[in-house]
Design a protein around this motif. Structure first.
Motif, PDB file in Angstrom:
ATOM      1  N   THR A 158     -28.370   3.870 -20.011  1.00 32.98           N
ATOM      2  CA  THR A 158     -27.230   4.540 -20.628  1.00 32.98           C
ATOM      3  C   THR A 158     -26.973   3.999 -22.031  1.00 32.98           C
ATOM      4  O   THR A 158     -26.681   4.759 -22.959  1.00 32.98           O
ATOM      5  CB  THR A 158     -25.977   4.355 -19.754  1.00 32.98           C
ATOM      6  N   LEU A 159     -27.090   2.680 -22.192  1.00 31.57           N
ATOM      7  CA  LEU A 159     -26.912   2.092 -23.521  1.00 31.57           C
ATOM      8  C   LEU A 159     -28.013   2.540 -24.471  1.00 31.57           C
ATOM      9  O   LEU A 159     -27.773   2.738 -25.667  1.00 31.57           O
ATOM     10  CB  LEU A 159     -26.878   0.565 -23.420  1.00 31.57           C
ATOM     11  N   ARG A 160     -29.207   2.711 -23.962  1.00 30.80           N
ATOM     12  CA  ARG A 160     -30.297   3.203 -24.808  1.00 30.80           C
ATOM     13  C   ARG A 160     -30.015   4.636 -25.270  1.00 30.80           C
ATOM     14  O   ARG A 160     -30.295   4.995 -26.412  1.00 30.80           O
ATOM     15  CB  ARG A 160     -31.625   3.112 -24.059  1.00 30.80           C
ATOM     16  N   LEU A 161     -29.468   5.454 -24.376  1.00 34.16           N
ATOM     17  CA  LEU A 161     -29.065   6.801 -24.777  1.00 34.16           C
ATOM     18  C   LEU A 161     -28.032   6.732 -25.905  1.00 34.16           C
ATOM     19  O   LEU A 161     -28.122   7.468 -26.899  1.00 34.16           O
ATOM     20  CB  LEU A 161     -28.465   7.546 -23.579  1.00 34.16           C
ATOM     21  N   ALA A 162     -27.064   5.836 -25.760  1.00 35.11           N
ATOM     22  CA  ALA A 162     -26.025   5.699 -26.789  1.00 35.11           C
ATOM     23  C   ALA A 162     -26.614   5.236 -28.114  1.00 35.11           C
ATOM     24  O   ALA A 162     -26.178   5.661 -29.189  1.00 35.11           O
ATOM     25  CB  ALA A 162     -24.946   4.723 -26.321  1.00 35.11           C
TER      26      ALA A 162
END
Length: 888
Positions: free
Chosen positions: A267-271
């Protein structure tokens, strides 16, 4: 936030030799070496910035946060203030050894070794150990203090009230070990990150360029350890160099990321890959709740997600495997609801040239460019170029050139260079190569000497084309101006104007530069500005247009109302242009106009907006810091004004920007002068005089240092003031510079001790719409009256000045007036400012009507106020009041 680089702070404990030796001399070591560049590497010391140790003098202090945030620096500074201190700093290997921390404490205190013990024997040993201590106990690296020692030491210090205890623990959660030692009631809080200004000071202390301060602050999130790593990595690089991701930073952030659940990490990589991530977008792309990562991201009230430091998003993006990166962009392309953003992610997910996708990316760039978002347009244009089939090389090069120009306008030096490289490596088209070289020059801001090679190459590309030659001559004129040679700048600008055949934008800008230099040099008006205005500023950056120069001339002429109204029209135009330096320039002019017009709060607001934009865009900081110094001088604090002026002077000197070097020094000199540091003021203002003479500035309205230096010279008894005043007055009379003449007359009146002339000058400043200068003149008038032993009159004038400054919301000047009032013998009866002034007016013979006019109140208000004065002073009539005041 995350495990980071250890801060290189030197601990000077008088008892802690054993502990320091065991820790290798680095009490905050976290598995990484100290910063390897600048002064920090030379002495292992990181300066404590942004914190006053005196604010943390508590009996029990618990500091926590990520490594590198400054816990050890603060703890060390506090320990050094004590007569005695002892420091222990456990290491990772100690965490699982019961009693290791207590043993280390006994060794550091010079006590004999005892076998490890728990329970009652252990508590007895701990109490004996702590009783042997005095002064301050510092427990650094508390996260590695074994649980047994934490509980025993905590028990012992609860019974040692006189011992001060400071615990520093690396954690982004509840500081478990620190609470065990200090107790739940201990004062605690995470150590705050540094502000952009503090990062600038940290970098300067270590010999790095101020130019990097804004970018480093964003990258580090204000973490000083990360900031120093970035500073070291950027050292020696030019403004168009790519920003590296230092290995130590990548490793440090990576260690924190390794602790995360795989779904949270995804999820942080998506952000990190999204342009403007929101929780809704991330969830649609398959993301999960972002729990327990508040040290890494911030979610605002609109559910927008941002990172606490760009280093986090940079590490996340850099460490995504290639196949997963493509898949994440595909997920985001389906999840975002902005059509432009969808195209961006589709382009980033593509693995091969795609003409249709490239066309869509170019069209999207046009949309955001029209919205004024040149930064986003630069990225989309570059993506369009990268997705263009190599068989269509002309289109590829054109799109890359557009990306370079957009990036240059936005101050994105790295992106401008990446786009320009595509053109320079592929194209033989002279105009395309020429265009991107000037875009690189555009991205350099005030640091024009750093792009000399690009201008030289552009000149070679220009060949015999008169319009291209004109563009190069124009850039050379800009460089000459920044370097402090207005004569050469005017000549080059005139050559540029004469060379142009078809390029009306270059001609208009060249004529504008020519007119600007004529004003600087104090030359007769040749009509260059009128000719430029007739052509118009279409296609020119707002701050380079003739319309903007006309505003600047209005500022120099003290036509502030006109200047303000035109600037408020230019500001949205600058914002639509997408050029950050346009917006910053207009904000700086607005700050200057508002400050001089006495709207001090507005001046501060505009200056701070300019500072924020300058830092975020990585622009040259000298101009913004100068403006901040000027705004702080009228509406903030003299202390901050001095800090900004000094910093701006160093930044300008680093970039060989003589124009803003002299301006920053002038701002510094003014504060020194009005705060009675006359000798310092003369020294600084003399440097300004030398710089202005070297630049052959002939119009005294451009930078009004002349009267300030003369006033300083008068204060130190230097007769050179007389010649300076006479020479400048003659020049100001020739040019019709009324504001300058008023300033010169103020200095003359101070030298002659003429109260009458000073009162007249104050009125002239009021008529010119320069209320702060009027108030400053009242302070000078009070000084003359005080020296003439007319204390009552001096007090009345100081009250008048204080009330004026209060109305203007000019706190540093209000404080100055109050300070001078305190130096006079106070009236008995605890009168207010208005009451003091009314009493002085009555003493001077004013009627109630005259007093009402002077105070801008009604006669009834005067009568009521006078009644209060009678009561406070114990008198019963006007005659008794006059007699009472005459006795002083």
């Amino acid at each position: 936030m995350f495990n980071s680089v250890g801060v290189g702070c030197r601990v000077s404990s008088k008892l802690g030799t054993a502990a320091r030796a065991r820790n290798g001399g680095n009490p905050s070591s976290g598995g990484f070496p100290l910063v390897s560049a600048g002064r920090a590497a030379q002495d292992g010391l990181m300066p404590l910035v942004g914190v006053r140790p005196a604010d943390h003098d508590r009996p029990r202090l618990l500091l926590y946060g990520p490594a590198g945030i400054g816990k050890t620096a603060l703890a060390t500074a506090l320990a050094e203030r004590a007569d005695q201190s002892i420091v222990i700093a456990p290491q990772p290997a100690d965490a699982d050894v019961p009693g290791a921390g207590l043993a280390e404490l006994r060794a550091a205190a010079g006590l004999s070794w005892l076998p490890a013990a728990d329970g009652l024997p252990g508590r007895t040993i701990a109490v004996e150990t702590v009783r042997a201590l005095s002064g301050v106990l510092v427990v650094d690296n508390a996260q590695w203090l074994d649980q047994v020692s934490a509980e025993l030491i905590g028990f012992a210090i609860r019974h040692a009230e006189r011992l001060r205890v400071i615990v520093a623990e690396r954690t982004h959660r509840r500081p478990v070990r620190g609470v065990a030692i200090c107790g739940e009631e201990a004062v605690r809080g995470p150590v705050a990150p540094l502000s952009p200004d503090d990062v600038a000071e940290l970098l300067a202390h270590n010999g790095f360029r101020y130019r990097w301060a804004g970018r480093v602050h964003a990258l580090s999130g204000g973490n000083p350890g990360l900031a120093l790593e970035y500073g070291a990595a950027l050292a020696g690089r030019g403004p168009v160099a790519a920003v590296p991701l230092p290995d130590a930073v990548r490793h440090a952030v990576g260690r924190r990321l390794d602790e995360l659940d795989p779904a949270v990490l995804r999820t942080l990589r998506l952000a990190a890959l999204a342009e403007h991530p929101t929780l809704a977008t991330l969830h649609r792309a398959g993301g999960v709740e972002l729990a327990d990562v508040e040290d890494l991201v911030v979610v605002d009230e609109l559910d927008s997600v941002s990172f606490t430091a760009d280093a986090v998003s940079a590490t996340l993006a850099a460490d995504i495997p290639y196949a997963q990166r493509l898949a994440l962009h595909e997920d985001l392309a389906r999840a975002v609801d902005d059509p432009v953003e969808q195209i961006r992610h589709r382009a980033l997910a593509a693995t091969a040239p795609d003409a249709e996708l490239a066309d869509a990316a170019e069209q999207a760039a046009g949309v955001v460019r029209d919205q004024g978002n040149r930064r986003r347009a630069a990225e989309l244009c570059l993506l369009a170029a990268q997705r263009t089939p190599p068989t269509d090389e002309d289109t590829l090069v054109r799109r890359a050139g557009d990306a370079a120009v957009d990036a240059g306008h936005s101050g994105l030096a790295e992106r401008a260079w990446n786009a320009a490289r595509l053109v320079l490596e592929r194209s033989t088209d002279v105009r395309q190569r020429f265009r991107v070289r000037l875009a690189l020059a555009d991205s350099a801001g005030q640091a024009m000497t750093d792009v000399d090679d690009q201008l030289a190459a552009a000149l070679a590309d220009a060949g015999n084309d008169p319009d291209l030659l004109a563009a190069v001559r124009l850039w050379e004129a800009v460089r000459a101006n920044i370097s402090g040679d207005p004569v050469a700048a005017r000549e080059l600008a005139r050559q540029a104007a004469d060379l142009t055949v078809h390029d009306t934008a270059v001609r208009a800008r060249a004529l504008t530069v020519c007119a600007r230099m004529e004003r600087v040099l104090g030359l007769p008006d040749t009509g260059a500005l009128d000719e430029a205005l007739a052509i118009g500023g279409a296609g020119i950056d707002v701050h380079d247009t003739p319309e903007y120069l006309a505003v600047r001339h209005a500022v120099f002429d003290d036509r502030l109302t006109t200047a303000r109204s035109r600037l408020l029209v230019l500001l949205p135009a600058a914002q639509r242009s997408g050029a950050v330096d346009d917006v910053v320039d207009v904000l700086r002019s607005l700050a200057e106009v508002e400050g001089r017009a006495g709207r001090c709060g507005h001046a501060l607001s505009y200056a701070r907006r300019g500072l924020e934009l300058t830092a975020s865009a990585g622009l040259s900081p000298g101009p913004a810091w100068y403006t901040a110094a000027v705004a702080e001088t009228v509406g903030g604090t003299f202390e901050r004004a001095v800090a900004y002026a000094r910093r701006g002077a160093v930044a300008s000197e680093q970039e060989q920007d003589h124009v803003y070097l002299s301006r920053c020094l002038h701002a510094l000199g003014v504060v020194r002068l009005v705060t009675a540091a006359s000798q310092d003021a003369v020294s600084v203002l003399s440097q300004v005089r030398d710089l202005e003479h070297a630049q052959r500035v002939g119009d005294p309205s451009i930078l009004r240092w002349h009267a300030d230096l003369a006033e300083g010279l008068i204060a130190v008894g230097d007769p050179a003031a007389e010649d300076l005043l006479a020479t400048t007055r003659a020049r100001a009379l020739d040019l019709g510079r009324d504001g300058v003449l008023a300033m010169l007359d103020r200095s003359t009146a101070i030298g002659e001790g003429s109260a009458t002339q000073l009162r007249s000058v104050a009125g002239r400043f009021t008529a010119l719409g320069l209320p702060v200068e009027a108030g400053r003149t009242l302070l000078a008038l009070a000084g003359v009256q005080r020296r003439a032993r007319r204390r009552g009159a001096a007090r009345s004038v100081l009250v008048e000045a204080a009330e004026l400054f209060d109305r203007l919301a000019a706190p540093p000047w209000s404080a100055l007036a109050e300070q001078q009032l305190q130096h006079l013998e106070p009236l008995a009866g605890d009168l207010t400012r208005t009451e003091v002034r009314l009493a002085e007016l009555v003493h001077a013979g004013a009627t109630n009507q005259q007093a009402a006019t002077a105070l801008s109140v009604s006669v009834k208000t005067v009568e009521a106020t006078l009644t209060r004065v009678y009561r406070k002073l114990g008198v019963h009539s006007r005659a008794q009041l006059v007699a009472r005041l005459a006795q002083r």
